[in-house]
Design a protein around this motif. Structure first.
Motif, mmCIF file in Angstrom:
data_model
loop_
_atom_site.group_PDB
_atom_site.id
_atom_site.type_symbol
_atom_site.label_atom_id
_atom_site.label_comp_id
_atom_site.label_asym_id
_atom_site.label_seq_id
_atom_site.Cartn_x
_atom_site.Cartn_y
_atom_site.Cartn_z
ATOM 1 N N ILE A 119 0.723 -1.176 0.053
ATOM 2 C CA ILE A 119 -0.030 -0.169 0.004
ATOM 3 C C ILE A 119 0.924 1.377 0.110
ATOM 4 N N ASP A 120 2.263 1.254 0.616
ATOM 5 C CA ASP A 120 3.088 2.308 0.524
ATOM 6 C C ASP A 120 3.808 2.455 -0.440
ATOM 7 N N GLN A 121 3.425 1.549 -1.621
ATOM 8 C CA GLN A 121 4.235 1.559 -2.805
ATOM 9 C C GLN A 121 5.674 0.828 -2.849
ATOM 10 N N SER A 122 5.898 0.282 -1.774
ATOM 11 C CA SER A 122 7.174 -0.439 -1.377
ATOM 12 C C SER A 122 6.985 -1.868 -2.120
ATOM 13 N N VAL A 123 8.018 -2.525 -2.489
ATOM 14 C CA VAL A 123 7.836 -3.777 -3.139
ATOM 15 C C VAL A 123 8.596 -4.852 -2.390
ATOM 16 N N ILE A 124 7.758 -6.043 -2.333
ATOM 17 C CA ILE A 124 8.346 -7.311 -1.725
ATOM 18 C C ILE A 124 8.067 -8.382 -2.763
ATOM 19 N N ASP A 125 8.687 -9.610 -2.223
ATOM 20 C CA ASP A 125 8.412 -10.715 -3.145
ATOM 21 C C ASP A 125 7.615 -11.699 -2.427
ATOM 22 N N LEU A 126 7.060 -12.824 -3.172
ATOM 23 C CA LEU A 126 6.076 -13.568 -2.438
ATOM 24 C C LEU A 126 6.950 -14.501 -1.272
ATOM 25 N N LYS A 127 8.108 -14.746 -1.662
ATOM 26 C CA LYS A 127 9.067 -15.535 -0.473
ATOM 27 C C LYS A 127 8.931 -14.834 0.907
ATOM 28 N N PHE A 128 9.213 -13.311 0.600
ATOM 29 C CA PHE A 128 9.076 -12.501 1.849
ATOM 30 C C PHE A 128 7.810 -12.636 2.754
ATOM 31 N N LEU A 129 6.764 -12.577 1.767
ATOM 32 C CA LEU A 129 5.538 -12.583 2.108
ATOM 33 C C LEU A 129 5.119 -13.824 2.942
ATOM 34 N N MET A 130 5.473 -15.000 2.383
ATOM 35 C CA MET A 130 5.347 -16.400 3.116
ATOM 36 C C MET A 130 5.939 -16.483 4.390
ATOM 37 N N THR A 131 7.388 -15.909 4.337
ATOM 38 C CA THR A 131 8.175 -16.053 5.550
ATOM 39 C C THR A 131 7.903 -15.093 6.734
ATOM 40 N N ASP A 132 7.172 -13.836 6.060
ATOM 41 C CA ASP A 132 6.710 -12.941 7.149
ATOM 42 C C ASP A 132 5.436 -13.415 7.810
ATOM 43 N N TYR A 133 4.496 -14.201 7.062
ATOM 44 C CA TYR A 133 3.304 -14.681 7.620
ATOM 45 C C TYR A 133 3.580 -15.764 8.726
ATOM 46 N N VAL A 134 4.533 -16.656 8.417
ATOM 47 C CA VAL A 134 4.801 -17.428 9.541
ATOM 48 C C VAL A 134 5.605 -16.749 10.913
ATOM 49 N N GLU A 135 6.287 -15.702 10.625
ATOM 50 C CA GLU A 135 6.938 -15.037 11.789
ATOM 51 C C GLU A 135 5.650 -14.237 12.204
ATOM 52 N N HIS A 136 4.607 -13.601 11.771
ATOM 53 C CA HIS A 136 3.469 -12.862 12.304
ATOM 54 C C HIS A 136 2.881 -14.023 13.108
ATOM 55 N N LEU A 137 2.652 -15.223 12.687
ATOM 56 C CA LEU A 137 2.011 -16.040 13.397
ATOM 57 C C LEU A 137 2.611 -16.545 14.353
ATOM 58 N N GLU A 138 3.971 -16.630 14.548
ATOM 59 C CA GLU A 138 4.822 -16.992 15.960
ATOM 60 C C GLU A 138 4.723 -15.846 16.818
ATOM 61 N N TYR A 139 4.784 -14.534 16.266
ATOM 62 C CA TYR A 139 4.507 -13.484 17.330
ATOM 63 C C TYR A 139 3.376 -13.650 18.100
ATOM 64 N N HIS A 140 2.236 -13.718 17.323
ATOM 65 C CA HIS A 140 0.829 -13.771 18.241
ATOM 66 C C HIS A 140 0.441 -15.001 19.014
ATOM 67 N N ILE A 141 1.423 -16.201 18.312
ATOM 68 C CA ILE A 141 1.232 -17.412 19.116
ATOM 69 C C ILE A 141 1.824 -17.062 20.501
ATOM 70 N N ASN A 142 2.964 -16.342 20.588
ATOM 71 C CA ASN A 142 3.670 -16.242 21.810
ATOM 72 C C ASN A 142 3.034 -15.268 22.684
ATOM 73 N N GLN A 143 1.991 -14.404 21.961
ATOM 74 C CA GLN A 143 1.282 -13.465 22.779
ATOM 75 C C GLN A 143 0.433 -14.307 23.675
ATOM 76 N N ILE A 144 -0.244 -15.324 22.932
ATOM 77 C CA ILE A 144 -1.459 -16.176 23.420
ATOM 78 C C ILE A 144 -0.904 -16.972 24.620
ATOM 79 N N LYS A 145 0.276 -17.424 24.392
ATOM 80 C CA LYS A 145 1.100 -18.383 25.344
ATOM 81 C C LYS A 145 1.659 -17.501 26.468
ATOM 82 N N SER A 146 1.906 -16.280 26.669
ATOM 83 C CA SER A 146 2.449 -15.518 27.652
ATOM 84 C C SER A 146 1.291 -15.355 28.712
#
Length: 146
Positions: A119-146
């Motif tokens: 949305i800010d016109q920066s460019v990423i690739d699909l590999k980054f989006l996929m990796t970031d998705y898993v990191e986002h998932l882990e971040y929030h899982i850790n919030q639930i477990k804390s």
């Protein structure tokens, strides 16, 4: 990508069993301006829904793919995750993410380089989006477990 997929599968397998064991009173505690643990899991459902569409569409829509944001707070409120049965919520989260894993496992190597315009016109690739998705998932899982 194999390590990302393995981590993703491990996060799902461990927490699909663990989340329903958390006492409902703990899951539903809300602090002003913050989501409860149940609502965080609901946010992960919304994230899975939107990212499943993204991970699918990028394979057939015109390139570069344009990333569309979504209103996270509105979706958590509208979907009323706070009042949902934890087993039903976990099953929804798990099912969506199992489908995303199927996509991850079958992604064409060439597709990993597909460009995504944010949305800010920066460019990423699909590999980054996929990796970031898993990191986002882990971040929030850790919030639930804390």
């Amino acid at each position: 990508m194999q390590n990302v997929i393995l981590k993703f599968e491990q996060l799902l397998n461990e927490n699909a069993i663990y989340f329903p064991t958390i006492d409902n009173a703990v899951l539903e505690v809300k602090k002003p301006g913050k989501w409860s643990k149940k609502e965080i899991l609901g946010h992960l459902v919304d994230s899975a829904i939107h990212n499943l569409v993204r991970f699918t569409e990028i394979n057939y829509l015109e390139k570069p793919y344009h990333h569309r944001p979504y209103s996270q707070i509105d979706l958590v409120n509208l979907n009323q995750y706070q009042t949902m049965d934890i087993n039903e919520l976990v099953q929804l989260w798990l099912s969506l993410n199992k489908q995303i894993i199927r996509i991850f496992k079958n992604v064409n190597e060439k597709a990993l380089d597909y460009k995504i315009i944010m949305i800010d016109q920066s460019v990423i690739d699909l590999k980054f989006l996929m990796t970031d998705y898993v990191e986002h998932l882990e971040y929030h899982i850790n919030q639930i477990k804390s």
